[in-house]
Design a protein around this motif. Sequence first.
Motif, mmCIF file in Angstrom:
data_model
loop_
_atom_site.group_PDB
_atom_site.id
_atom_site.type_symbol
_atom_site.label_atom_id
_atom_site.label_comp_id
_atom_site.label_asym_id
_atom_site.label_seq_id
_atom_site.Cartn_x
_atom_site.Cartn_y
_atom_site.Cartn_z
ATOM 1 N N LEU A 69 143.886 13.353 10.103
ATOM 2 C CA LEU A 69 145.332 13.203 9.959
ATOM 3 C C LEU A 69 146.028 14.559 10.006
ATOM 4 N N LYS A 70 145.443 15.543 9.351
ATOM 5 C CA LYS A 70 146.022 16.889 9.344
ATOM 6 C C LYS A 70 146.072 17.454 10.770
ATOM 7 N N ALA A 71 145.003 17.255 11.525
ATOM 8 C CA ALA A 71 144.954 17.740 12.906
ATOM 9 C C ALA A 71 145.952 17.001 13.790
ATOM 10 N N VAL A 72 146.100 15.699 13.571
ATOM 11 C CA VAL A 72 147.080 14.916 14.325
ATOM 12 C C VAL A 72 148.472 15.482 14.061
ATOM 13 N N HIS A 73 148.769 15.746 12.799
ATOM 14 C CA HIS A 73 150.087 16.298 12.447
ATOM 15 C C HIS A 73 150.316 17.627 13.165
ATOM 16 N N GLU A 74 149.322 18.490 13.183
ATOM 17 C CA GLU A 74 149.477 19.796 13.826
ATOM 18 C C GLU A 74 149.766 19.656 15.320
ATOM 19 N N VAL A 75 149.045 18.770 15.996
ATOM 20 C CA VAL A 75 149.242 18.575 17.436
ATOM 21 C C VAL A 75 150.624 17.970 17.707
ATOM 22 N N VAL A 76 150.981 16.933 16.953
ATOM 23 C CA VAL A 76 152.283 16.291 17.160
ATOM 24 C C VAL A 76 153.412 17.271 16.845
ATOM 25 N N ALA A 77 153.268 18.015 15.770
ATOM 26 C CA ALA A 77 154.312 18.996 15.387
ATOM 27 C C ALA A 77 154.539 20.004 16.499
ATOM 28 N N ARG A 78 153.460 20.438 17.110
ATOM 29 C CA ARG A 78 153.550 21.418 18.205
ATOM 30 C C ARG A 78 154.326 20.836 19.396
ATOM 31 N N HIS A 79 154.047 19.575 19.734
ATOM 32 C CA HIS A 79 154.681 18.965 20.907
ATOM 33 C C HIS A 79 156.079 18.434 20.597
ATOM 34 N N ALA A 80 156.327 18.072 19.343
ATOM 35 C CA ALA A 80 157.637 17.513 18.974
ATOM 36 C C ALA A 80 158.603 18.596 18.506
ATOM 37 N N GLY A 81 158.066 19.810 18.302
ATOM 38 C CA GLY A 81 158.923 20.903 17.860
ATOM 39 C C GLY A 81 159.307 20.832 16.391
ATOM 40 N N TRP A 82 158.454 20.158 15.585
ATOM 41 C CA TRP A 82 158.728 20.074 14.159
ATOM 42 C C TRP A 82 158.549 21.442 13.531
ATOM 43 N N GLN A 83 159.415 21.788 12.619
ATOM 44 C CA GLN A 83 159.338 23.070 11.911
ATOM 45 C C GLN A 83 158.837 22.888 10.483
ATOM 46 N N ASP A 84 158.293 21.720 10.178
ATOM 47 C CA ASP A 84 157.900 21.470 8.792
ATOM 48 C C ASP A 84 156.528 22.018 8.518
#
Length: 84
Positions: A69-84
């Motif tokens: 789950l942590k890795a999924v968040h990192e990949v999605v954040a990178r592609h979605a431009g999340w700053q969290d």
Amino acid sequence: MSEREQHMAELREIVAEVLELEPEEVADTADFVEEYEADSLRAIEILARIEKKYKVEIPQAELNEMRSLKAVHEVVARHAGWQD
């Protein structure tokens, strides 16, 4: 709830639904393959649902990184431009 916590909760829901688990059963760092016996079809389903929900495109080549789950968040954040 912080933006990161909100995103993690949403991703946990998606992963749990695809893996047929309760959200609280999905640990942040548990390996989907080793812990939950996920196969490549389930990984693709998780990716498809994430792409649809967040309107992002993630290359299938990155599926190998998305094993917890942590890795999924990192990949999605990178592609979605999340700053969290």
